[in-house]
Design a protein around this motif. Structure first.
Motif, PDB file in Angstrom:
ATOM      1  N   THR A  85       0.873  -1.160   0.000  1.00  0.00           N
ATOM      2  CA  THR A  85       0.000   0.000   0.000  1.00  0.00           C
ATOM      3  C   THR A  85       0.912   1.212   0.000  1.00  0.00           C
ATOM      4  N   MET A  87       1.100   5.103   0.002  1.00  0.00           N
ATOM      5  CA  MET A  87       0.231   6.237   0.273  1.00  0.00           C
ATOM      6  C   MET A  87       0.952   7.560   0.439  1.00  0.00           C
ATOM      7  N   ASP A  90       1.592  11.251  -2.752  1.00  0.00           N
ATOM      8  CA  ASP A  90       0.266  11.783  -3.037  1.00  0.00           C
ATOM      9  C   ASP A  90       0.309  13.150  -3.699  1.00  0.00           C
ATOM     10  N   ASP A 111      -7.330   4.444  -5.912  1.00  0.00           N
ATOM     11  CA  ASP A 111      -8.585   4.990  -5.401  1.00  0.00           C
ATOM     12  C   ASP A 111      -9.351   5.723  -6.497  1.00  0.00           C
ATOM     13  N   SER A 165      -2.598   4.753  -3.150  1.00  0.00           N
ATOM     14  CA  SER A 165      -3.589   5.664  -2.578  1.00  0.00           C
ATOM     15  C   SER A 165      -3.110   7.091  -2.746  1.00  0.00           C
TER      16      SER A 165
END
Length: 191
Positions: A85, A87, A90, A111, A165
């Motif tokens: 994952t 994240m 971003d 997402d 994400s």
């Protein structure tokens, strides 16, 4: 630091694993040890390393939540059966994974495909031509019964899977509301 604490707190209720490895940059080991000490209070056994290959050999669930501008996880460090994952990347200019990591994944979940081709790990891979938008599965679709065959199949699943994400405001607002409700109902659950 803070994001890692939140991730561990959330994972505690979802998976039974309490053995954690934290990857820190050389020279930042003290921050990693502080995190390890803090998380012991919540039942986690945390090891700190500066070697991404050691992390890759030991871990089948890797969560990156850094502000890195250069990759911290080489593709060669990722073993079969690993879920990542990502994240932290971003925004423009951020990078946690080598570009080839997204291409090496057997399943890439995002997402928002529209947003993820603009920012994050997926955007870098699409820009480099090693991943196409058609290869992406949106998280909302993955949760539908029609996509159940794509979901991970437990410990025996040897696919490399990646969830990039990038943060969707409406989802963030919904999560914030759930967290607020949880904390106001159970103040002792705070980290």
């Amino acid at each position: 630091g803070v994001q890692a604490r939140f991730q561990l707190a959330l994972l505690r209720d979802v998976i039974s694993c309490t053995k954690v490895m934290v990857l820190t940059r050389a020279g930042s080991e003290a921050k990693g040890r502080k995190l390890a000490d803090d998380m012991k209070l919540y039942g986690f056994d945390v090891r700190v390393t500066t070697d991404p290959y050691e992390l890759g050999r030991a871990c089948r669930l890797i969560i990156t939540c850094t502000t890195a501008r250069e990759p911290v996880l080489p593709t060669a460090a990722v073993q079969p059966g690993t879920h990542i994952t990502a994240m932290g990347a971003d925004g423009h200019g951020k990078a946690e994974l080598e570009v080839s990591c997204a291409a090496a994944a057997d399943l890439v979940v995002v997402d928002s495909a529209e947003q993820n081709v603009e920012i994050g790990e997926v955007a870098r891979a699409v820009e480099a031509g090693v991943l196409a938008r058609k290869d992406l599965v949106e998280l909302g679709d993955l949760l539908q019964p029609s996509h159940a065959h794509l979901r991970r199949g437990g410990a025996a699943d040897q696919r490399i899977t990646l969830f990039d994400s990038s943060g969707v405001a409406v989802a963030d607002a919904a999560v914030a509301q759930m967290v607020y409700q949880e904390l106001t109902q159970a103040p002792s659950a705070r980290l």
